[in-house]
Scaffold this motif. Structure first.
Motif, mmCIF file in Angstrom:
data_model
loop_
_atom_site.group_PDB
_atom_site.id
_atom_site.type_symbol
_atom_site.label_atom_id
_atom_site.label_comp_id
_atom_site.label_asym_id
_atom_site.label_seq_id
_atom_site.Cartn_x
_atom_site.Cartn_y
_atom_site.Cartn_z
ATOM 1 N N TYR A 1 0.831 -1.209 0.000
ATOM 2 C CA TYR A 1 0.000 0.000 0.000
ATOM 3 C C TYR A 1 0.867 1.261 0.000
ATOM 4 O O TYR A 1 0.628 2.208 -0.751
ATOM 5 N N ALA B 1 -4.894 -2.288 -2.306
ATOM 6 C CA ALA B 1 -4.075 -2.443 -1.106
ATOM 7 C C ALA B 1 -4.742 -1.817 0.108
ATOM 8 O O ALA B 1 -4.686 -2.355 1.221
ATOM 9 N N GLN B 2 -5.409 -0.660 -0.111
ATOM 10 C CA GLN B 2 -6.074 0.017 1.004
ATOM 11 C C GLN B 2 -7.233 -0.822 1.548
ATOM 12 O O GLN B 2 -7.387 -0.978 2.761
ATOM 13 N N TYR C 1 -5.876 -3.964 3.255
ATOM 14 C CA TYR C 1 -5.229 -3.606 4.521
ATOM 15 C C TYR C 1 -6.284 -3.358 5.604
ATOM 16 O O TYR C 1 -6.163 -3.813 6.738
#
Length: 687
Positions: free
Chosen positions: A196, A377-378, A381
């Motif tokens: 990220y 990725a956000q 995560y």
């Protein structure tokens, strides 16, 4: 065996059955009373509730984490049956910890074995014994753990400690799975976090260089779709890993408790099925080859078919066992296979949308790729952080589907032995033992006892029974009244003799027995008195040279007698002596001749028999026992008609049959049998 026959045996053996019953009944009853008074058994019971969901699940639903309880190894009752729970509670690792904690040892100072506490035995019904019992409470999801001991406190501790140890073991198993899963999620968070940060840096650098910040609607739609697919992919990866952990943990648990789990109906997948399938295929191929060369009746073809049937049976049994023993493993394996297929489908869709983005202008494509990487990725995560929080909360709550709802309390009064049960048990065992002993003795006893025996083994009718006479009672009918029950018995015998020879008049009757001491002399004397009382002229001849018994009964002289008449020393009238009964005369045996057999075989005996027949209506001969001397057999050839006297319960069937055959071989007709010293209370026959 007829009921009447059974009742006769019981009556006959009652003096054996009653003592056996009394002894066993008293031993068990008194023993139970003493055990209850001095060393009773106490019982304490704890209750466990096996739930599919509980207070923790309700709490998780309130904070929108209702799926968190799936992160533990705990299962619903339907997935983990009550029988399996019972098997796990009584398994070696759990019970062994109870033994070690309570320091339970035997009289030799050695640790108790697990089976000493869990096995079912008969002795605890009466005698004290440490014992653990785990049972389902009625038809509920509650298990009762019962501890038994001759010590109140120990009984309570047995139940409570076993319950607490099992709960601890269940929580430990859940905690181990959560720790492993948490380590995996932390590792994933570190990796996704780095991706990220890298994606954000590259996106910022590209926007500053190309001065591009907006995408058209199509690019936005494609990016959103790929982002959603990547999130779904990551979630599927986590679910796949979680299920693999559950599968590995469950298999490890089954391997650790293999004996317990087999009894509960749960097994891991076995390669035996594949081996049997291969064997079946090979055998079928072999059969096809044989059928190409031989007919169905050929031995090799028949043998091959039998092998196929045997292998099919083994395969069917193995499949059945596998299906019954591994439902949970099968479910996990199916879920893992479904997730793997799902991941392949997601990869295909991602590839499809990625190829569509390649058709966009390169600048916009590069921006879209960077934005996609950042968004993916956000989202991943954030999902991982949320998942880690759920795991942390599950660990803090210690989710467990086993709850102690009622701990065992200190018992106030003994539970065993139960006197009513022990009394009934003593009576039952005593009755069974007494009857068993009675029927066993009846089976072992091979003597002639009643009419059934005479009919079955001698093939001869029973003419009557003479009851056992106490020693102080008079044995001669001449000294008794005609209404005496003994007189009735002899009248019945005389009547039956008359009915047995209704077609011819019996003048000469030989009375004998198998062995000495059976009472033939008394029967011959009383039978003579009975017939004489019917206005008959009767002569009682004592032909027993070995042990003459007639003269002493009537207080007469032994000589002169039969031996003197046959030897020509005296005449018949000189030897015959009158008895003190009207119509009855006695011919004593006389002196013991040197060769009685030859004397009885002489022609003078036949002449004597003929002349006596002219003088008297009935002549009864009291002879020696057949098994003692041969005189009786010689005399039987001349007299023809014989009456066999047997002492009830003394003469063996073998001897009785032998005597009967000896008389028949001597051409004597056995009119019937008289059972002497008969105990009327021991049989249903009365004569």
């Amino acid at each position: 065996m007829e009921l009447r026959r059974i009742w006769e045996i019981i009556c006959r053996r009652k003096w054996m059955i009653i003592p056996a019953f009394t002894i066993i009944f008293l031993i068990i009853s008194i023993g139970s009373f003493l055990v209850k008074k001095f060393k009773p058994t106490y019982r304490a019971t704890a209750r466990l509730f096996i739930s599919a969901s509980g207070v923790e699940t309700s709490l998780l639903e309130g904070i929108d984490l209702e799926g968190l309880d799936q992160l533990t190894l705990t299962k619903s009752v339907s997935d983990n049956p009550i029988d399996t729970q019972i098997a796990l509670i009584t398994s070696w690792p759990v019970v062994d910890k109870v033994i070690k904690k309570l320091q339970l040892k035997d009289k030799k100072g050695k640790w108790l074995k697990v089976e000493d506490l869990t096995k079912s035995i008969f002795l605890p019904t009466i005698f004290p014994h440490r014992r653990l019992i785990v049972e389902q409470y009625e038809e509920t999801d509650i298990l009762e753990i019962t501890g038994e001991s001759d010590n109140k406190t120990e009984a309570m501790e047995l139940a409570n400690i076993l319950a607490n140890i099992y709960i601890s073991e269940t929580k430990k198993l859940s905690r181990e799975e959560l720790v492993e899963l948490n380590e995996f999620v932390d590792k994933e968070i570190d990796g996704v976090g780095k991706k990220y940060t890298t994606a954000l840096t590259e996106l910022k650098r590209f926007q500053e260089k190309e001065k591009t910040v907006d995408l058209n609607k199509e690019i936005s739609t494609a990016i959103e779709k790929i982002t959603e697919l990547n999130k779904d992919k990551e979630a599927s990866i986590i679910d796949l890993y979680e299920n693999k952990i559950k599968l590995r943990t469950t298999r490890a648990q089954l391997e650790k408790e293999v004996e317990t789990m087999i009894s509960a109906g749960v097994v891991s997948a076995s390669p035996q099925i594949e081996t049997l399938k291969r064997e079946l295929a090979q055998e079928e191929a072999n059969l096809a080859g044989l059928l190409a060369e031989f007919t169905n009746e050929h031995p090799e073809v028949i043998t091959a078919k039998k092998k196929i049937e045997k292998t099919k049976g083994e395969l069917a049994q193995e499949l059945k066992v596998h299906q019954e023993m591994a439902p949970e493993l099968s479910t996990l394996e199916k879920e893992i296979a479904a997730l793997e297929i799902r991941l392949k489908e997601i990869d295909t869709l991602i590839k499809k949308y990625s190829e569509r983005l390649l058709t966009l202008p390169m600048k916009e494509y590069q921006l879209a790729q960077l934005q996609l990487t950042v968004d993916t990725a956000q989202d991943i995560y954030g999902s991982l952080l949320k998942y880690r929080d759920e795991i942390t909360l599950a660990s803090a709550l210690q989710l467990c589907n086993v709850h102690l709802v009622a701990p065992a309390e200190l018992p106030q009064k003994p539970a065993k032995p139960k006197m009513v049960f022990c009394i009934v048990l003593g009576a039952s065992l005593g009755l069974m033992s007494g009857l068993g002993l009675g029927f066993l003795s009846e089976y072992i006893d091979d003597t002639i006892k009643d009419a059934e025996d005479t009919k079955e083994y001698l093939k001869t009718p029973l003419l009557g029974t003479i009851p056992l006479i106490p020693k102080k009672m008079e044995i001669l009918l001449s000294k008794k009244g005609e209404t005496d029950h003994l007189a009735d018995a002899y009248r019945r015998v005389a009547h039956n003799i008359k009915m047995a020879t209704i077609d011819e008049e019996i003048k000469h009757l030989l009375v004998t027995s198998a062995g000495p001491g059976e009472g033939k002399t008394i029967i011959a004397a009383n039978l003579s008195i009975t017939i004489a009382q019917n206005k008959k002229k009767v002569l009682l001849v004592d032909a027993d040279f070995v042990k003459p018994g007639v003269p002493p009964l009537f207080n007469l002289s032994r000589k002169p007698g039969l031996s003197e008449i046959l030897s020509g020393k005296v005449k018949i009238d000189e030897a015959i002596q009158p008895a003190d009964v009207e119509g009855l005369s006695v011919l004593a045996c006389g002196e013991y001749p040197p060769d009685s057999g030859r004397l009885l075989e002489s022609t003078k005996l036949k002449e004597l028999i003929s002349r006596l027949g002219e003088k008297f209506d009935v002549i009864i001969y009291d002879t020696a026992a057949i098994l003692a001397v041969a005189d009786t057999v010689v005399l039987a050839t001349s007299l023809r008609n014989a009456l066999l006297v047997l002492e009830a319960g003394k003469v063996s069937r073998k001897d009785a049959v032998h005597v009967s055959e000896v008389l028949k071989n001597a051409k004597a007709k056995i009119l019937g049998v008289v059972l002497n010293k008969f105990r009327a209370g021991k049989s249903g026959y009365y004569y």
